[in-house]
Structures are given as structure tokens and as C-alpha cells.
Design a protein around this motif. Structure first.
Motif, PDB file in Angstrom:
ATOM      1  N   LEU A 194     -30.144  45.826  -9.609  1.00 39.44           N
ATOM      2  CA  LEU A 194     -30.842  46.391  -8.452  1.00 39.44           C
ATOM      3  C   LEU A 194     -30.678  47.900  -8.382  1.00 39.44           C
ATOM      4  N   SER A 195     -29.609  48.417  -8.962  1.00 36.61           N
ATOM      5  CA  SER A 195     -29.456  49.864  -9.091  1.00 36.61           C
ATOM      6  C   SER A 195     -30.585  50.430  -9.953  1.00 36.61           C
ATOM      7  N   GLU A 196     -30.940  49.711 -11.009  1.00 33.92           N
ATOM      8  CA  GLU A 196     -32.039  50.157 -11.879  1.00 33.92           C
ATOM      9  C   GLU A 196     -33.368  50.142 -11.127  1.00 33.92           C
ATOM     10  N   VAL A 197     -33.561  49.138 -10.276  1.00 28.43           N
ATOM     11  CA  VAL A 197     -34.780  49.082  -9.470  1.00 28.43           C
ATOM     12  C   VAL A 197     -34.803  50.229  -8.466  1.00 28.43           C
ATOM     13  N   PHE A 198     -33.674  50.454  -7.806  1.00 30.37           N
ATOM     14  CA  PHE A 198     -33.564  51.507  -6.803  1.00 30.37           C
ATOM     15  C   PHE A 198     -33.880  52.876  -7.404  1.00 30.37           C
ATOM     16  N   GLY A 230     -18.945  48.325   4.050  1.00 31.93           N
ATOM     17  CA  GLY A 230     -19.398  48.906   2.792  1.00 31.93           C
ATOM     18  C   GLY A 230     -20.734  48.313   2.375  1.00 31.93           C
ATOM     19  N   MET A 231     -21.670  49.163   2.003  1.00 30.81           N
ATOM     20  CA  MET A 231     -23.013  48.701   1.641  1.00 30.81           C
ATOM     21  C   MET A 231     -23.301  49.076   0.191  1.00 30.81           C
ATOM     22  N   PHE A 232     -23.832  48.114  -0.549  1.00 29.69           N
ATOM     23  CA  PHE A 232     -24.140  48.316  -1.952  1.00 29.69           C
ATOM     24  C   PHE A 232     -25.609  47.993  -2.196  1.00 29.69           C
ATOM     25  N   PHE A 233     -26.042  48.077  -3.446  1.00 29.96           N
ATOM     26  CA  PHE A 233     -27.466  47.924  -3.736  1.00 29.96           C
ATOM     27  C   PHE A 233     -28.006  46.561  -3.312  1.00 29.96           C
ATOM     28  N   VAL A 234     -27.239  45.516  -3.492  1.00 31.02           N
ATOM     29  CA  VAL A 234     -27.682  44.191  -3.056  1.00 31.02           C
ATOM     30  C   VAL A 234     -27.897  44.177  -1.543  1.00 31.02           C
ATOM     31  N   THR A 275     -38.837  47.529 -12.582  1.00 28.44           N
ATOM     32  CA  THR A 275     -39.316  46.801 -11.416  1.00 28.44           C
ATOM     33  C   THR A 275     -38.519  45.502 -11.312  1.00 28.44           C
ATOM     34  N   PHE A 276     -38.587  44.859 -10.158  1.00 27.61           N
ATOM     35  CA  PHE A 276     -37.841  43.618  -9.974  1.00 27.61           C
ATOM     36  C   PHE A 276     -38.266  42.569 -10.989  1.00 27.61           C
ATOM     37  N   ARG A 277     -39.540  42.511 -11.299  1.00 26.37           N
ATOM     38  CA  ARG A 277     -40.021  41.475 -12.206  1.00 26.37           C
ATOM     39  C   ARG A 277     -39.596  41.711 -13.654  1.00 26.37           C
TER      40      ARG A 277
END
Length: 216
Positions: A92-96, A31-35, A101-103
């Protein structure tokens, strides 16, 4: 003493090492997630930058190699920074999805004003230096190449005449003056940063998906 070719061979071996060690961890059907996606993207970036770095060294493009060393540090900063995210999967879902942005993400650490620290370079750099203090001077030196300064000018000087007080430049993209020892130094730094980044990547994947060949 290891030659420049020997050093590049060691860096190339790291490129093969990362997917070899990650393969037993990420099995088909995992299983793969945003992280996970973020970490896999970091792995791809790490290997791509490594290939580019070797090409820069082989063509004696010291400024280009320095920029790739700096961006390799940037990858290490962000992968190390994942453990400081407040809600990693959600953030990271929000970044995706392009919402942030990550920052712009919040860490779980707070400032003196009881506000979350943002995942900005100054914060990420500080956390990486806590893990690897030798990163700090390398970061400083390579930033001169990322942000335009007089540092790239020095590699265009091919002759100084003290008697006539004249300088001859060769503006052709080729490194004119960088010492062989400087190439040794930057290759050694790139190897260390790449190995550190790979260690972070494998540790995260192992922690999320079980045991693999993360040692060595």
C-alpha cells in the motif's frame, strides 16, 4: 411494509454508525500506517457514496443510484481484499506513492502456474462472493449502468403504444418507468452492501488497534 423514506432513514443511520463505532478504536495518538490510511479512505468513500445514493433516490435518478451501489460494492471488494495482500504495508506504500495501482499488487494466493494472483476485480469479486454470495447478482445488474449498455435507455421510456407500435421517450435525466418496488430493492441492496463494508472496516481497525464498539 417499510416505505422508501424508511429505507433511506436506515441508510442514513449507517452513515452515523460507522464513525461512532470507529471513534473508540482510533484514539488520539494512535499510530497510523498505510493500511490504516487506506481503510480510513474507504470509510470516507463509503459515507460519501451513501449520501450521494440517498440524493439519487430522492430525485428518482435510478441509473445514478445503481452506479453508486456498484461503486459501494467496489469498496467492499477492496477492503475485503486487504487480507489477501502478500505484504500489505509495503504494497500500500507503493500505491500511496503512485508506483503501482491496487490492481497491480500481488496476493499471497498463487495460480496454477505458481504466479501470484493480482488484486484485480475478477479476483476481488470472487473473494467477496465467498463471504457474501448474494453480492454476485447485484454486481452483475449494476455493472450494466457503470459500463454503457441499453439498460439506462429503459428508464427514458414513458409510453409504449402497442396498437401503433410507437415508443415515446423523455431524454431529460429523470426516471420515467422504474417501478417503486425496484427502488425498494436497490435501497435494500445498498443498505446490505454498506453494512458489510462497514463491518469489514471496523474489523480491520479493531484487529490492528484493539477493542472498540465493532459489534452490532
Amino acid at each position: 411494509m417499510a416505505s422508501l423514506a424508511d429505507r433511506l432513514t436506515k441508510i442514513e443511520a449507517l452513515e452515523a454508525d460507522l464513525p461512532r463505532k470507529a471513534a473508540p478504536i482510533i484514539q488520539p495518538g494512535t499510530g497510523m500506517f498505510f493500511v490504516d490510511w487506506y481503510v480510513m479512505g474507504a470509510a470516507q468513500r463509503t459515507m460519501a457514496q451513501s449520501r450521494g445514493f440517498r440524493a439519487m433516490i430522492e430525485t428518482r435518478n435510478f441509473p445514478g443510484a445503481a452506479i453508486l451501489l456498484r461503486t459501494q460494492i467496489d469498496t467492499a471488494m477492496r477492503i475485503n481484499g486487504l487480507r489477501y495482500l502478500d505484504r500489505p504495508e509495503e504494497q500500500l506504500s507503493e500505491v500511496f506513492q503512485g508506483e503501482k495501482t491496487f490492481r497491480q499488487l500481488d496476493s499471497w494466493e498463487e495460480t496454477d502456474k505458481e504466479r501470484p494472483k493480482k488484486m484485480q476485480d475478477v479476483f476481488l469479486r470472487g473473494k467477496l462472493v465467498e463471504e457474501a454470495p448474494w453480492i454476485d447478482p447485484v454486481y452483475e445488474k449494476t455493472s450494466d449502468f457503470v459500463h454503457l449498455s441499453f439498460r439506462p435507455l429503459f428508464s427514458s421510456i414513458y409510453h409504449l403504444d402497442d396498437d401503433t407500435r410507437t415508443i415515446s421517450f423523455a431524454i431529460n435525466g429523470e426516471d420515467q418507468t422504474t417501478d417503486e418496488s425496484d427502488y425498494f430493492e436497490i435501497c435494500d441492496a445498498f443498505f446490505d452492501v454498506t453494512k458489510l463494508t462497514g463491518t469489514f472496516i471496523l474489523a480491520i481497525l479493531t484487529g490492528r488497534h484493539g477493542c472498540g464498539e465493532a459489534d452490532g
